[in-house]
Motif scaffolding. Structure first.
Motif, PDB file in Angstrom:
ATOM      1  N   ASN A  35       0.830  -1.211   0.000  1.00 58.70           N
ATOM      2  CA  ASN A  35       0.000   0.000   0.000  1.00 58.70           C
ATOM      3  C   ASN A  35       0.868   1.266   0.000  1.00 58.70           C
ATOM      4  OD1 ASN A  35       0.795  -0.903   2.501  1.00 58.70           O
ATOM      5  ND2 ASN A  35      -1.035  -0.247   3.575  1.00 58.70           N
ATOM      6  N   SER A  46       4.779  -1.902  -4.795  1.00 58.15           N
ATOM      7  CA  SER A  46       3.790  -0.843  -4.968  1.00 58.15           C
ATOM      8  C   SER A  46       2.414  -1.501  -5.097  1.00 58.15           C
ATOM      9  CB  SER A  46       4.111  -0.030  -6.223  1.00 58.15           C
ATOM     10  OG  SER A  46       3.656  -0.717  -7.376  1.00 58.15           O
ATOM     11  N   PRO A  47       1.359  -0.689  -5.125  1.00 55.34           N
ATOM     12  CA  PRO A  47       0.011  -1.272  -5.261  1.00 55.34           C
ATOM     13  C   PRO A  47      -0.202  -2.001  -6.588  1.00 55.34           C
ATOM     14  CG  PRO A  47      -0.133   0.983  -4.428  1.00 55.34           C
ATOM     15  CD  PRO A  47       1.291   0.764  -4.849  1.00 55.34           C
ATOM     16  N   THR A  48       0.652  -1.736  -7.575  1.00 57.29           N
ATOM     17  CA  THR A  48       0.442  -2.365  -8.886  1.00 57.29           C
ATOM     18  C   THR A  48       1.554  -3.335  -9.273  1.00 57.29           C
ATOM     19  OG1 THR A  48       1.478  -0.398  -9.866  1.00 57.29           O
ATOM     20  CG2 THR A  48      -0.928  -0.464  -9.842  1.00 57.29           C
ATOM     21  N   ASN A  49       2.481  -3.615  -8.346  1.00 56.67           N
ATOM     22  CA  ASN A  49       3.589  -4.495  -8.717  1.00 56.67           C
ATOM     23  C   ASN A  49       3.239  -5.966  -8.443  1.00 56.67           C
ATOM     24  OD1 ASN A  49       5.993  -5.834  -9.156  1.00 56.67           O
ATOM     25  ND2 ASN A  49       7.243  -4.122  -8.417  1.00 56.67           N
ATOM     26  N   HIS A  50       2.963  -6.698  -9.509  1.00 57.68           N
ATOM     27  CA  HIS A  50       2.599  -8.124  -9.394  1.00 57.68           C
ATOM     28  C   HIS A  50       3.761  -9.037  -9.783  1.00 57.68           C
ATOM     29  CE1 HIS A  50      -1.786  -7.663  -8.653  1.00 57.68           C
ATOM     30  NE2 HIS A  50      -1.570  -6.489  -9.224  1.00 57.68           N
ATOM     31  N   THR A  51       4.984  -8.551  -9.675  1.00 56.44           N
ATOM     32  CA  THR A  51       6.147  -9.393  -9.986  1.00 56.44           C
ATOM     33  C   THR A  51       6.044 -10.704  -9.196  1.00 56.44           C
ATOM     34  OG1 THR A  51       7.439  -7.383 -10.300  1.00 56.44           O
ATOM     35  CG2 THR A  51       8.663  -9.433 -10.067  1.00 56.44           C
TER      36      THR A  51
ATOM     37  N   LEU B  22       2.845   4.996  -7.832  1.00 57.11           N
ATOM     38  CA  LEU B  22       1.838   4.034  -7.387  1.00 57.11           C
ATOM     39  C   LEU B  22       1.292   3.190  -8.528  1.00 57.11           C
ATOM     40  CD1 LEU B  22      -0.098   6.233  -4.792  1.00 57.11           C
ATOM     41  CD2 LEU B  22       1.473   4.359  -4.309  1.00 57.11           C
ATOM     42  N   HIS B  25       3.765   0.060 -12.106  1.00 58.49           N
ATOM     43  CA  HIS B  25       4.051  -1.337 -12.392  1.00 58.49           C
ATOM     44  C   HIS B  25       2.920  -2.090 -13.081  1.00 58.49           C
ATOM     45  CE1 HIS B  25       6.741  -0.226  -8.953  1.00 58.49           C
ATOM     46  NE2 HIS B  25       7.603  -0.674  -9.824  1.00 58.49           N
ATOM     47  N   ALA B  26       1.858  -1.386 -13.463  1.00 54.98           N
ATOM     48  CA  ALA B  26       0.737  -2.107 -14.064  1.00 54.98           C
ATOM     49  C   ALA B  26       1.210  -2.909 -15.278  1.00 54.98           C
ATOM     50  CB  ALA B  26      -0.356  -1.117 -14.464  1.00 54.98           C
ATOM     51  N   ALA B  29       6.921  -6.099 -14.580  1.00 57.47           N
ATOM     52  CA  ALA B  29       7.646  -6.683 -13.460  1.00 57.47           C
ATOM     53  C   ALA B  29       8.966  -5.940 -13.317  1.00 57.47           C
ATOM     54  CB  ALA B  29       7.921  -8.161 -13.709  1.00 57.47           C
ATOM     55  N   LEU B  38       5.456  -8.340 -17.593  1.00 58.22           N
ATOM     56  CA  LEU B  38       5.314  -9.352 -16.559  1.00 58.22           C
ATOM     57  C   LEU B  38       5.618 -10.757 -17.091  1.00 58.22           C
ATOM     58  CD1 LEU B  38       4.562  -9.437 -13.596  1.00 58.22           C
ATOM     59  CD2 LEU B  38       2.148  -9.634 -14.249  1.00 58.22           C
ATOM     60  N   ARG B  42       8.128 -13.738 -15.706  1.00 58.18           N
ATOM     61  CA  ARG B  42       7.572 -15.029 -15.286  1.00 58.18           C
ATOM     62  C   ARG B  42       8.202 -16.197 -16.048  1.00 58.18           C
ATOM     63  NH1 ARG B  42       2.476 -14.001 -12.714  1.00 58.18           N
ATOM     64  NH2 ARG B  42       3.147 -12.547 -11.099  1.00 58.18           N
TER      65      ARG B  42
END
Lengths: 297, 337
Positions: A35, A46-51, B22, B25-26, B29, B38, B42
Motif C-alpha cells: 500500500n 507498490s500497489p500495482t507491482n505483481h512481480t 503508485l 508497475h501495471a 515486473a 510481466l 515469469r
C-alpha cells in the motif's frame, strides 16, 4: 553503472557460498504488493507491482512441512506488505506451531482490532512472535518524503496499537539518512518510542541496497562492486545470510530476500532443490558482505 | 477564494510523481533495476533453478542433514549428575552449589562453561572447581580469554549491551591468572555422558556454535530433533543464554538449557538455577533446581571491586539490566527492563 543481472561468465567466475544449514526460512507472503511505494524499496513494491503475487496459506503450509523435516529454526514474513494478505493472521498462527515467527510490516494496517488479535496469537503460541515495523526517520519531515506523506503518524499509531495490545515491536530503520545509524539518530528513535509509552524500546538499523526503486533514485552499483574469491574472509562466507537461509515466493525458492526480482536468484521449486551452493555474482552480494547485513532481528 | 495562492508547481509535480510511482508497475515486473513485461519475468523465473523429482529430493535432504560421527569419549554410566553453566565469577553461588550436590550424592558434576564475566575475583573460581572435581567444557568466555581476544564473543549487536559486555570482559581478563587462562585453553568443547542408558551431549551454546543462543521461545522442536538425530544423542544440555528450560521431545528425547549459576534468571528473584539429572526406570528425570546463596556477600564484593551498579542491581533484585537486546520477544516481554 553496471547492470544488476550478472552474466553467465560473472556467475561462473564468482565465489560460491555453501548452505551450512537451513536455519532461517523467509516467505514473501505479501508478494511485491504494497500500500506504499517507498522511494528506496529494493524490490520496488507498490500497489500495482505483481512481480510476485501474495502467497496462500496452503502454499505456506507445504513449505512449513518440508522446513520441519530439515530442522528449520525460524520463520520470517515479508512482502510487499504482509498484512494486505487476507490470510496473514492464519499464516502466523499456523507457523507458530512450527517455530518462532517474525513479520516485517510498514505498520499502516495495524489497527486496534488487528493488534489485539496478533497479541492473542502471540500469547497462545508455543514460540515467539516478533513484529518489525519499518520507519525511515524520527520525524515526519525525514520519514514522509521516503515512505509517503502522512505515513510517520500512521506508522507510530500502528506501533502504539501493538504496544497497547501487549506486543513490543522492533522499530526497523534503513540508513536512508546518514544520521539514522549515528548515536544521535538512535537516541532520537528511542525517544520517539519512549514518548509512545514504550519502556523497553527495540531498534534495528539496516543498510540500503542500491537496487529496485533505490537504483532508480540514482544510487545504483558501480562495476567494481562485485565479489571475487580473493574477498573471502579466512573463515569463508558464513557471515552471509545465504549460508543459512532461503526465501520462498509464490514462484519458487530464491537464495535470499534481496534477490527476488532476479530470475537468476531463483534456485528451485522446493527447499530440497536449493540445498546447494550459490554463486555470489550479484552486486547486492557485495553489499551484504561489506556491510555485514543480516535481515534478522 | 481569490486571495488564496494557487497550488505551487512543485506540489503538483510531487503529486504527479507519487501517482506515477503508485501505478508504475501495471502489467510490468521489476527485473533488477529494469521494468519488463510481466510475462517476460515469469517465463525467466519458470526456467530458473533446478527441479528434482521426489526421490532425488528425499536423497538430497538426507545427504544435506548427514553428519560426521562424533569421536568424543562417552563418560559414565552414572545414576545421577549435576550440570550447571555460567559461573560468571560468582564464587559464593558455586560454593553453595557444590555443597548441595555433594549432599545429594552426585556421581559427577559438569560445568558447561562461561566461568568469568559479571562478578568479582575470577581466580576464586578455579580452586572450587578443583575441590569439587568438576568437569568443565569451554564456553565462549574461556575461548576468548585463553586466546587473548579483545572481546568475549558474546554475539551482541546493541552498543549498550556491548559496552557492558566489554566492561565485564576487561575486568575478568585483567584479573584472571595466566595459569588459569592457559588451563581454559585446554578445555574440551563438548562432552558425552551416560546417565543410565541415556546418552547426553553437553555443549556450551549449541552443538554447532559455541555462542549460539538457544532460548525457549525461539528453539523449535523440529530443530532440536534434527540436532539430536545428527549427534546421535538422547539428550542435549546447553547454557549460554542465562535462561533455563527443559523440552521433552516427541521422540522421547530431551533438550535442556541448564541455565546459569552466575546471575538470576531475569524473574525478579535473587536465586540461580542448575540442572539435576537422574536415571529413572530407563528414562531421564530432569529437574531444574533453584539455588539460594549469599547474594548480598557477592554484591558487597562487587561494590568493593567497583563493578557497574547495573550488575549489582541484578544480583540483588533478580532483574537483568544488560544483555536485553538479545532476548526474543517473549522473554523480553517478561523482563522488567
Amino acid at each position: 553503472m553496471s547492470s544488476v543481472s550478472p552474466t553467465a561468465d560473472q556467475e561462473a567466475q564468482s565465489p560460491r557460498v555453501e548452505l551450512r544449514h537451513l536455519d532461517t526460512l523467509w516467505f514473501q507472503v505479501g508478494g511485491t504488493l504494497c500500500n506504499l511505494a517507498c522511494t528506496h524499496c529494493f524490490v520496488s513494491c507498490s500497489p500495482t507491482n505483481h512481480t510476485h503475487e501474495m502467497m496462500r496459506l496452503e502454499e505456506v503450509l507445504t513449505f512449513l512441512d518440508e522446513a520441519a523435516s530439515l530442522g528449520v529454526k525460524e520463520y520470517y514474513f515479508t512482502g510487499g506488505e504482509p498484512f494486505l494478505n487476507p490470510e496473514m493472521e492464519a499464516i502466523l498462527e499456523h507457523t507458530l506451531a512450527y517455530g518462532p515467527a517474525t513479520v516485517l510490516t510498514n505498520g499502516l494496517l495495524l489497527d486496534r482490532t488487528r493488534s489485539r488479535r496478533l497479541a492473542g496469537i502471540a500469547e497462545a503460541a508455543d514460540y515467539s512472535l516478533d513484529v518489525r515495523v519499518s520507519i525511515d526517520g524520527y520525524s515526519a519531515e525525514s520519514n514522509d518524503p521516503i515512505r509517503g506523506s502522512g505515513t510517520f503518524d500512521r506508522i507510530l499509531s500502528g506501533v502504539a496499537n501493538l504496544t497497547a495490545a501487549g506486543l513490543n515491536p522492533v522499530l526497523t530503520v534503513t540508513e536512508v539518512h546518514d544520521e539514522n545509524s549515528s548515536a544521535y539518530g538512535k537516541e532520537r528513535f528511542f525517544s520517539v518510542l519512549r514518548r509512545l509509552g514504550i519502556d523497553k524500546p527495540r531498534l534495528k538499523i539496516l543498510p540500503l541496497f542500491p537496487i529496485g526503486a533505490e537504483a532508480e533514485r540514482g544510487t545504483a552499483y558501480e562495476s567494481w562492486q562485485r565479489l571475487r574469491s580473493s574477498d573471502a574472509p579466512a573463515d569463508g562466507w558464513d557471515h552471509l545470510q545465504c549460508s543459512t537461509s532461503r526465501m520462498v515466493t509464490d514462484q519458487g525458492v530464491w537464495v535470499c530476500p534481496i534477490l527476488v526480482n532476479e530470475p537468476s536468484g531463483k534456485m528451485g521449486a522446493t527447499l530440497a532443490d536449493t540445498l546447494r551452493p550459490f554463486p555470489l555474482a550479484h552486486a547486492a552480494c557485495w553489499t551484504c558482505h561489506v556491510y555485514g547485513v543480516s535481515c534478522r532481528t | 477564494m481569490s486571495h488564496r495562492m494557487p497550488k505551487s508547481e512543485r506540489s503538483l509535480r510531487q503529486r504527479a510523481e507519487k501517482r506515477a510511482r503508485l501505478t508504475a508497475h501495471a502489467g510490468l515486473a521489476t527485473w533488477g533495476e529494469r521494468l519488463v513485461p510481466l510475462g517476460q519475468f515469469r517465463s525467466a523465473t519458470a526456467a530458473a533453478g533446478r527441479t528434482l523429482d521426489s526421490a532425488a529430493q528425499e536423497a538430497t535432504r538426507r545427504d544435506f542433514l548427514s553428519h560426521q560421527p562424533d569421536p568424543t569419549t562417552v563418560e559414565g554410566p552414572y545414576s545421577r549428575i549435576a550440570v550447571f553453566g555460567g559461573v560468571y565469577n560468582n564464587h559464593p553461588a558455586l560454593a553453595a552449589l557444590l555443597d548441595e550436590v555433594t549432599s545429594r550424592s552426585a556421581d559427577a558434576i559438569y560445568c558447561l562453561g562461561d566461568l568469568g564475566g559479571f562478578g568479582p575475583h575470577p581466580n576464586k573460581v578455579r580452586p572450587l572447581l578443583e575441590e569439587g572435581a568438576v568437569r568443565v567444557i569451554q564456553g565462549n568466555y574461556e575461548e576468548s580469554l585463553a586466546a587473548n581476544h579483545q572481546d568475549c564473543n558474546c554475539g551482541y549487536t546493541d552498543p549498550r549491551d556491548n559496552h557492558f559486555a566489554d566492561v565485564s570482559y576487561r575486568y575478568t581478563a585483567e584479573n584472571t591468572s595466566l595459569g588459569f587462562k592457559r588451563w581454559m585453553g585446554t578445555l574440551p568443547r563438548r562432552r558425552r555422558v551416560l546417565v543410565g542408558n541415556r546418552e547426553l551431549l553437553l555443549v556450551h551454546g549449541s552443538p554447532r556454535r559455541i555462542n549460539e543462543f538457544l532460548f525457549a521461545s525461539t528453539t523449535p522442536v523440529p530443530f532440536l530433533e534434527m540436532l539430536l538425530d545428527q549427534e546421535k544423542a538422547d539428550a542435549l544440555c546447553c547454557t549460554h543464554t542465562g535462561l533455563e528450560w527443559h523440552r521433552p521431545l516427541p521422540s522421547g528425547r530431551d533438550a535442556i538449557n541448564v541455565g546459569v549459576i552466575g546471575r538470576p534468571a531475569n524473574d525478579g528473584r535473587p536465586v540461580v538455577r542448575y540442572c539435576w539429572l537422574e536415571e529413572a526406570r530407563g528414562k531421564l528425570a530432569v529437574e531444574l533446581v533453584e539455588l539460594a546463596y549469599d547474594h548480598r556477600l557477592l554484591a558487597q564484593e562487587m561494590r568493593r571491586e567497583e563493578l557497574p551498579n547495573e550488575f549489582i542491581e541484578t544480583i540483588l533484585d533478580g532483574w537483568w539490566t544488560t544483555c536485553l537486546e538479545i532476548l526474543p520477544a517473549r522473554e523480553r516481554a517478561r523482563s522488567r527492563h
